[in-house]
Design an enzyme around this catalytic site. Structure first.
Site, PDB file in Angstrom:
ATOM      1  N   GLU A 300       8.435   2.942   4.989  1.00  0.00           N
ATOM      2  CA  GLU A 300       7.717   4.229   4.983  1.00  0.00           C
ATOM      3  C   GLU A 300       8.165   5.164   6.106  1.00  0.00           C
ATOM      4  O   GLU A 300       7.338   5.802   6.755  1.00  0.00           O
ATOM      5  CB  GLU A 300       6.201   3.975   5.110  1.00  0.00           C
ATOM      6  CG  GLU A 300       5.653   3.141   3.982  1.00  0.00           C
ATOM      7  CD  GLU A 300       4.211   2.699   4.203  1.00  0.00           C
ATOM      8  OE1 GLU A 300       3.461   2.664   3.222  1.00  0.00           O
ATOM      9  OE2 GLU A 300       3.837   2.377   5.351  1.00  0.00           O
TER      10      GLU A 300
HETATM   11  C1  TNX Z   1       1.567  -0.036   3.072  1.00  0.00           C
HETATM   12  S1  TNX Z   1       3.619  -1.914   2.358  1.00  0.00           S
HETATM   13  C2  TNX Z   1       2.105  -0.349   4.293  1.00  0.00           C
HETATM   14  C3  TNX Z   1       1.220  -0.473   5.451  1.00  0.00           C
HETATM   15  C4  TNX Z   1      -0.214  -0.245   5.107  1.00  0.00           C
HETATM   16  C5  TNX Z   1      -0.514  -0.858   3.760  1.00  0.00           C
HETATM   17  C6  TNX Z   1      -1.948  -0.783   3.359  1.00  0.00           C
HETATM   18  C7  TNX Z   1       4.121  -1.516   3.752  1.00  0.00           C
HETATM   19  C8  TNX Z   1       5.372  -2.084   4.148  1.00  0.00           C
HETATM   20  N1  TNX Z   1       3.423  -0.670   4.517  1.00  0.00           N
HETATM   21  O1  TNX Z   1       1.644   0.391   6.480  1.00  0.00           O
HETATM   22  O2  TNX Z   1      -1.003  -0.826   6.086  1.00  0.00           O
HETATM   23  O3  TNX Z   1       0.269  -0.211   2.793  1.00  0.00           O
HETATM   24  O4  TNX Z   1      -2.171  -1.484   2.177  1.00  0.00           O
END
Ligand code: TNX
Length: 505
Positions: A300
């Site tokens: 992300e």
């Molecule tokens: C996605 S999946 C994220 C996290 C959040 C989570 C909450 C991923 C690698 N990153 O930063 O905490 O969703 O479900």
């Protein structure tokens, strides 16, 4: 008994007749590297039985005994053989870790009262059975996000003990995020002096000293569990950027962040200081971590341009690899074609891939790596159980029922990506909505049992009706062990028999 009362389900199980009776004269025999496992078994059985359970290296012929040995079990993967007759319990395993796994099966064949911390007035009978067993995947993980909310060493140890019961053998600690930096780094002390003082919702935060972290690693090792530390970069770094403004491109400190949005922060890709910072952090965390893996996050990074992201990943992975670890990255890192050979990808898209996640998986495999499968709509333990629940998030296509957590196959997600490409699976618990041990266990149990069965048991052993039956039979064990769990309506749970031990928060 047609199926084993053991979670996760073993590969082969056959019930005999009669039982072995554990008594105050039972002795545990073990030599060499079987001895620490024998000590663990004795410590597990002493509180509820009140028996001395001496450990002996030489056998006393004819005496009732539990025999632990390490030797070839002649199975497709390293595993264990457990044979219980009226006069003897024999547990043989390929290595100490598998002996420990076999001990968990033996533990679960004992009356559930064995989980109590005080002496119980029970006949300690173990049914005569033969089990031959080995895991489907060698990496059987759970992830705990200690960044959004901080969890104490005691809570992490308790979680490790729960994991051991289910034959899970990797604890991935998500140590850093926008809302907090949770591991002390000597060469950058403000990471914790300033960066650890925040948490989601404005709580107090917290961090692990190096001694705390080592205590976790050692407790994990005593349960044959490997700790994988994650330092999430280049995004998810607001806490670090607030502690060291010079890591920002404009040199100014962002405000501390206590919300739950993702994807807004980035280390400055073009500053050399960023790479000095990474070298120091990766060196110090690698020195503290005996396990093989270091997780670099990489997810992300929405505030980082494509070009910058690729440049960053190329440099950051090279620096991390120079400290001797095998790297793991969330699947976005597969955008890079410059990964150190063997870098492991962690898949967090859906049971049916979206947004080119399957291409990212292919990239890791083409670069000599394998995959950890964590499909968010099946195994994200922070997803709500149902829409009307208070705890959890819902972004992964709504709630995740126990059925959804159980009924998926890691080898059926990405075309052509089968067991040989899959290192294992991991069940993450993100903690935006979770800040205490009771809520933690409620989100985790019973879905983590489904995850453990996917990680350990062969596909042929998967059977939803049988799983839910075994789970219902197993629930007194959860009560005896004082594990909070959600009595989801997919399971015909027996009445709660212990007053004062409610099962919902
Ligand atoms: C996605 S999946 C994220 C996290 C959040 C989570 C909450 C991923 C690698 N990153 O930063 O905490 O969703 O479900």
């Amino acid at each position: 008994m047609t199926t084993a009362p053991v979670m996760p389900a073993p590969v082969h199980f056959s019930a005999g007749s009669g039982h072995y009776a554990l008594t105050d004269t039972t002795v545990i025999h073990a030599t060499g590297s079987a001895q620490p496992v024998a000590e663990y078994l004795a410590e597990l059985l002493r509180p509820a039985t009140g028996f001395p359970l001496h450990i002996a290296t030489a056998e006393t012929p004819g005496s009732p005994a539990i025999e632990l040995t390490i030797g070839d079990t002649a199975q497709p993967n390293p595993g264990y053989l457990l044979s219980i007759t009226a006069t003897r319990i024999e547990l043989r395993a390929d290595d100490a870790a598998q002996l420990f796994a076999g001990v968990q099966s033996l533990r679960q064949l004992l009356p559930h009262a064995i989980e109590h911390a005080t002496v119980q007035d029970v006949d300690w009978h173990v049914p005569c059975v033969e089990i031959s067993d080995y895991p489907r995947f060698s990496y059987r993980g759970a992830m705990l996000d200690v960044a959004r909310h901080f969890f104490t060493v005691a809570t992490v140890k308790r979680y490790l003990d729960r994991m051991a019961l289910l034959k899970l053998n990797v604890l991935h600690l998500h140590l850093t995020d926008d809302q907090g930096w949770r591991i002390h780094i000597d060469s950058w002390p403000n990471l914790t002096a300033l960066g650890a003082t925040t948490a989601v919702g404005g709580g107090a935060g917290g961090f692990y000293t190096k001694a705390d972290y080592t205590e976790i690693v050692e407790h994990a090792a005593s349960r044959y569990i490997t700790v994988v530390p994650e330092i999430d970069v280049p995004g998810h770094t607001n806490a670090a950027l607030a502690a060291y403004p010079e890591l920002n491109c404009d040199g100014s400190a962002p405000a501390p962040y206590t919300g739950i949005e993702v994807g807004f922060s980035s280390l400055c890709i073009s500053k050399e200081l960023t790479y000095q910072f990474l070298d120091d952090v990766f060196r110090e965390i690698s020195e503290l971590t005996p396990g093989q893996y270091l997780h670099l996050g990489g997810d992300e990074s929405l505030a980082t341009s494509d070009e910058d992201y690729l440049e960053f990943i190329r440099r950051a992975t090279a620096i991390a690899a120079s400290h001797g670890k095998t790297l793991i990255g969330w699947h976005e890192m597969g955008r890079s074609r410059d990964l150190p050979a063997g870098t492991v990808g962690q898949y967090w898209s859906y049971v049916t891939p979206r947004d080119d996640a399957d291409k990212r998986v292919a990239s890791f495999i083409e670069q000599g790596g394998r995959m950890i499968m964590s499909p968010a709509d099946a195994i994200y333990l922070d997803m709500k159980y149902a829409t009307d629940e208070e705890l959890g998030l819902e972004w992964a296509d709504g709630p995740t029922t126990l059925d959804a957590a159980y009924n998926w196959d890691p080898a059926a997600i990405v075309n052509g990506v089968t067991d040989e490409h899959i290192l294992g699976i991991e069940a993450p618990l993100w903690t935006e909505t979770i800040d205490n041990v009771r809520d933690l266990e409620y989100m985790v149990f019973p879905r983590i049992i489904a995850a453990a069965e996917i990680a350990w048991s062969p596909r042929s052993a998967h059977d939803w009706a049988d799983f839910t039956r075994r789970l219902a039979d197993w629930s007194p064990r959860l009560h005896a062990a004082e594990i909070t769990y959600n009595r989801v309506d997919e399971v015909s749970w027996p009445e709660v028999s212990q007053p004062g031990m409610s099962s919902t928060p």
